[in-house]
Write an enzyme that holds these catalytic residues in place. Structure first.
Site, PDB file in Angstrom:
ATOM      1  N   ASP A  81      44.649  55.195  39.625  1.00 24.26           N
ATOM      2  CA  ASP A  81      43.859  54.039  39.212  1.00 24.26           C
ATOM      3  C   ASP A  81      43.443  53.181  40.405  1.00 24.26           C
ATOM      4  O   ASP A  81      44.252  52.878  41.277  1.00 24.26           O
ATOM      5  CB  ASP A  81      44.730  53.213  38.251  1.00 24.26           C
ATOM      6  CG  ASP A  81      43.983  52.036  37.668  1.00 24.26           C
ATOM      7  OD1 ASP A  81      43.108  52.265  36.825  1.00 24.26           O
ATOM      8  OD2 ASP A  81      44.271  50.891  38.062  1.00 24.26           O
TER       9      ASP A  81
ATOM     10  N   GLU B 227      40.369  57.650  40.630  1.00 23.47           N
ATOM     11  CA  GLU B 227      39.540  56.763  39.820  1.00 23.47           C
ATOM     12  C   GLU B 227      38.843  55.851  40.835  1.00 23.47           C
ATOM     13  O   GLU B 227      39.363  54.837  41.253  1.00 23.47           O
ATOM     14  CB  GLU B 227      40.359  55.946  38.830  1.00 23.47           C
ATOM     15  CG  GLU B 227      39.472  55.249  37.798  1.00 23.47           C
ATOM     16  CD  GLU B 227      39.418  53.728  37.890  1.00 23.47           C
ATOM     17  OE1 GLU B 227      38.521  53.138  37.266  1.00 23.47           O
ATOM     18  OE2 GLU B 227      40.248  53.116  38.570  1.00 23.47           O
TER      19      GLU B 227
HETATM   20  C1  GLC Z   1      40.898  50.749  36.314  1.00 25.27           C
HETATM   21  C2  GLC Z   1      41.047  50.842  34.825  1.00 25.27           C
HETATM   22  C3  GLC Z   1      40.710  49.515  34.218  1.00 25.27           C
HETATM   23  C4  GLC Z   1      41.639  48.469  34.771  1.00 25.27           C
HETATM   24  C5  GLC Z   1      41.624  48.458  36.294  1.00 25.27           C
HETATM   25  C6  GLC Z   1      42.767  47.683  36.857  1.00 25.27           C
HETATM   26  O1  GLC Z   1      39.609  50.516  36.700  1.00 25.27           O
HETATM   27  O2  GLC Z   1      40.240  51.855  34.317  1.00 25.27           O
HETATM   28  O3  GLC Z   1      40.780  49.564  32.825  1.00 25.27           O
HETATM   29  O4  GLC Z   1      41.268  47.212  34.312  1.00 25.27           O
HETATM   30  O5  GLC Z   1      41.750  49.760  36.813  1.00 25.27           O
HETATM   31  O6  GLC Z   1      43.975  48.374  36.754  1.00 25.27           O
END
Ligand code: GLC
Length: 639
Positions: A285, A327
């Site tokens: 993430d 991500e």
């Molecule tokens: C990523 C997740 C999102 C979250 C962010 C902070 O982008 O997909 O939902 O708010 O990380 O952890």
């Protein structure tokens, strides 16, 4: 690693082996020889400069921890590792299909998810991404992205034993579990943050804490904002810390300080711990934010990649069957480094979201024009072998528009002029718009930021009443999913899309939506629709059947595997998109509200010598393709 360090190498080998039983030592030695160079090289670059005190000893401890995790790895997972090493393309095949859901929204608990495994199998799922299920901050927690413990499950959702039972059942069903690994930040009630709040210097150093605003202000001048409206600014005043803590996302999500090697070691250990519970894929993430550098935007810094490569080496040593997924919601051109570049090419993440492709698909639907999509596809780089894109239509977050900035600039247009109408269209604010989404974090200063809404709402299915409207909306859903399924990657269905489920408009969740508009696309699975998926003619049965057909046909087409070549073919019609996969597959997609006819001879430079047939009906293709509004066609032929 430099050859002049034979003593260090020998010491590290001893550290690794010291933790292992005899019957795992030979295996560990092979992996050590292969991967210690990458591990030590990256960590030296991050933490070993100027002979940092105790660096060698710290490395030894890290190797020992890795050894302990390998020692603790269940035999079944060890066997899976070997199998995956023997078939490194296992996740690239066209049989792969992902599904993404929140545990509570989908099935209440982890045990509930286990009971829905037959449903996932029926859909053809082979990869299940469950959004955060680790113990989360009490109260507000950003849907679990504020992690309070890497070692415990959120009590509402179950226990570690439930996770073990779930992963065992998924494995037996040929489904890999993907879990979120939030490595950029922890919740302010995570034990590390709590220790920092109690004044423990060791843990204060786990975070970026500033005694006054001077450095935060200097940083802010270069930083962008993830949630400019709901959580403005990147720093939070915490009186108990005596200053300001870096918090890129919500104020209760404290960014970890990866300049501190202890953070890396603890994170690596946490990751391996979860891998030993059977998590096969980690969604890393917010990867771009891991490293801060004054005078920069503090995203995508070179050290981010050293950290990810070091984590990859850790995985290769102790759990090589595991995949890492970045991500990184950044423009396509910024993504290749997440797969490793230069000598490290192919040695970083295995997967990354193709968010520009997703966003451009929605823009094409809103504009009835495919030029942005075409630019995204043309600019999508070749990836190393054993790596691929995550392709998708919707997810739990907003559609982030900024990823399309380079493609819009390439056309000489202004970002906001081009995308404000798209965002307004998807919010249903434009005459004739079929969409019922909402703009996210958009303001007078930032006229276009993100868009929220479930696929069914954004494509007009939720509000369709006439037969025509319903058929058109269904075609739009099919079109976007067909793009994700034919592009070449690992395609993902977002929970509820397969049932045509619309936005969450429940009173029970109104407060969540008021606080953060992304909750619009996080409804509870609609059990009435779920049950009706088998009732011929019911709304959910129609969507379910059309998605299943796409999935089943794709599974039969090896040329749609992620590693097969992809090429866009040009057409004169700006609302058509034509994608070839190898020499034996062509997808023609009509993003227009008008019917289209396209002679096969107009399909650019493809070889038309052998006959084409329709992949869905098996019928021979005619000399000219006729496509209804928002329709698509998959042409195949015997190679
Ligand atoms: C990523 C997740 C999102 C979250 C962010 C902070 O982008 O997909 O939902 O708010 O990380 O952890």
């Amino acid at each position: 690693m430099k050859p002049e360090h034979p003593d260090l190498l020998a010491a590290l080998r001893r550290s690794l082996l010291s933790a292992l039983p005899m019957d795992r030592q030979a295996l560990a030695e092979v992996r050590f020889d292969r991967h210690v160079g990458a591990l030590v090289g990256t960590l030296q670059a991050l933490y070993g400069k100027d002979d940092a005190t105790g660096f060698d000893g710290w490395l030894g401890e890290l190797l020992q921890t890795i050894g302990q995790c390998l020692a603790a790895r269940p035999a079944e997972l060890l066997a899976l590792d070997e199998d995956r090493l023997a078939h490194p393309d296992w996740f690239l095949q066209s049989r792969m299909l992902g599904y993404c859901a929140y545990v509570d929204r989908f099935a209440g608990t982890l045990d509930g998810v286990r009971q829905r495994v037959p449903y996932l199998r029926e859909l053809g799922v082979t990869y299940l991404h469950l959004l955060p299920f680790l113990k989360m901050q009490a109260g507000d927690n950003d849907g679990g992205f504020a992690v309070a413990s890497f070692e415990a499950i959120e009590p509402r959702l179950g226990t570690m034993a439930d996770l073990d039972a779930l992963t065992a059942q998924l494995r037996a069903s040929g489904i890999s579990l993907c879990g979120d690994f939030v490595l950029n930040h922890v919740a302010s009630d995570h034990p590390w943050a709590q220790a920092a709040l109690r004044g423990e210097a060791r843990y204060r150093d786990y975070f970026h804490v500033f005694p006054d605003r001077s450095l935060p202000d200097a940083y802010e001048a270069q930083l962008s904002q993830v949630f400019p409206e709901v959580a403005p600014g990147n720093f939070t005043a915490v009186p108990a810390l005596g200053g300001w803590v870096w918090s890129t996302f919500y104020p209760y999500q404290w960014d970890l300080n990866y300049g501190n090697r202890a953070v890396f070691a603890d994170i690596a250990k946490a990751l391996l711990g979860l891998a030993n519970h059977g998590v096969e894929v980690f969604r890393l993430d917010s990867s771009p934010f891991l490293w801060k550098r004054p005078g920069t935007s503090c995203v995508n810094q070179p050290e981010v990649h050293l950290i990810l490569q070091a984590l990859r080496a850790v995985i290769e040593l102790a759990a090589p069957g595991v995949l890492l997924k970045a991500e990184a919601i950044v423009p396509t051109a910024e993504l290749p480094p997440y797969f490793g570049s230069g000598e490290a090419r192919g040695h970083e993440c295995h997967l990354a979201y193709h968010s520009s492709l997703m966003a451009a698909g929605w823009a094409a639907l809103a504009e009835q024009r495919t030029d942005l999509l075409a630019r995204v596809i043309d600019g999508t780089p070749e990836l190393p072998s054993s790596a691929t894109w995550l392709t998708y239509v919707r997810c739990h977050d907003d559609i982030v528009w900024s990823t399309l900035k380079p493609e819009i600039a390439a056309g000489g247009e202004s970002f906001s002029q081009r995308l404000t109408p798209v965002s307004r269209f998807l919010a249903g604010e434009v005459d004739g718009s079929f969409a019922r989404g909402q703009a996210f974090q958009t303001s007078a200063e930032v006229p276009v930021f993100g868009s929220n809404g479930m696929t069914a709402a954004l494509t007009g299915l939720s509000t369709a009443t006439t037969d025509d409207e319903i058929v058109h909306a269904e075609r739009r859903i099919r079109l976007l999913y067909a793009l994700a399924l034919s592009f070449g990657g690992l395609p993902l269905i977002y929970m509820g899309d397969e049932l045509g489920q619309g936005n969450d408009e429940s009173d029970a969740h109104a407060a969540l939506r008021d606080a953060d508009g992304r909750w619009l696309q996080r409804p509870l699975l609609d059990t009435a629709r779920w049950i009706a998926r088998d009732r011929p003619g019911s709304p959910s049965a129609r969507i379910h059947a059309l998605l299943r057909e796409l999935v089943q046909v794709r599974k039969q087409l090896p040329m749609l595997a992620a590693d097969q070549p992809r090429r866009r073919l040009t057409t004169a019609d700006p609302s058509l998109l034509v994608l070839a996969r190898g020499d034996a597959f062509v997808a023609v997609m009509n993003f227009s509200a008008l019917p289209k006819t396209l002679p096969l001879s107009a399909l650019g430079d493809i070889d038309n010598s052998a006959p084409w047939s329709d992949a869905f009906t098996g019928q021979a293709a005619t000399a000219a393709l006729s496509l209804a509004p928002w329709d698509l066609c998959w042409l195949v032929r015997q190679p």
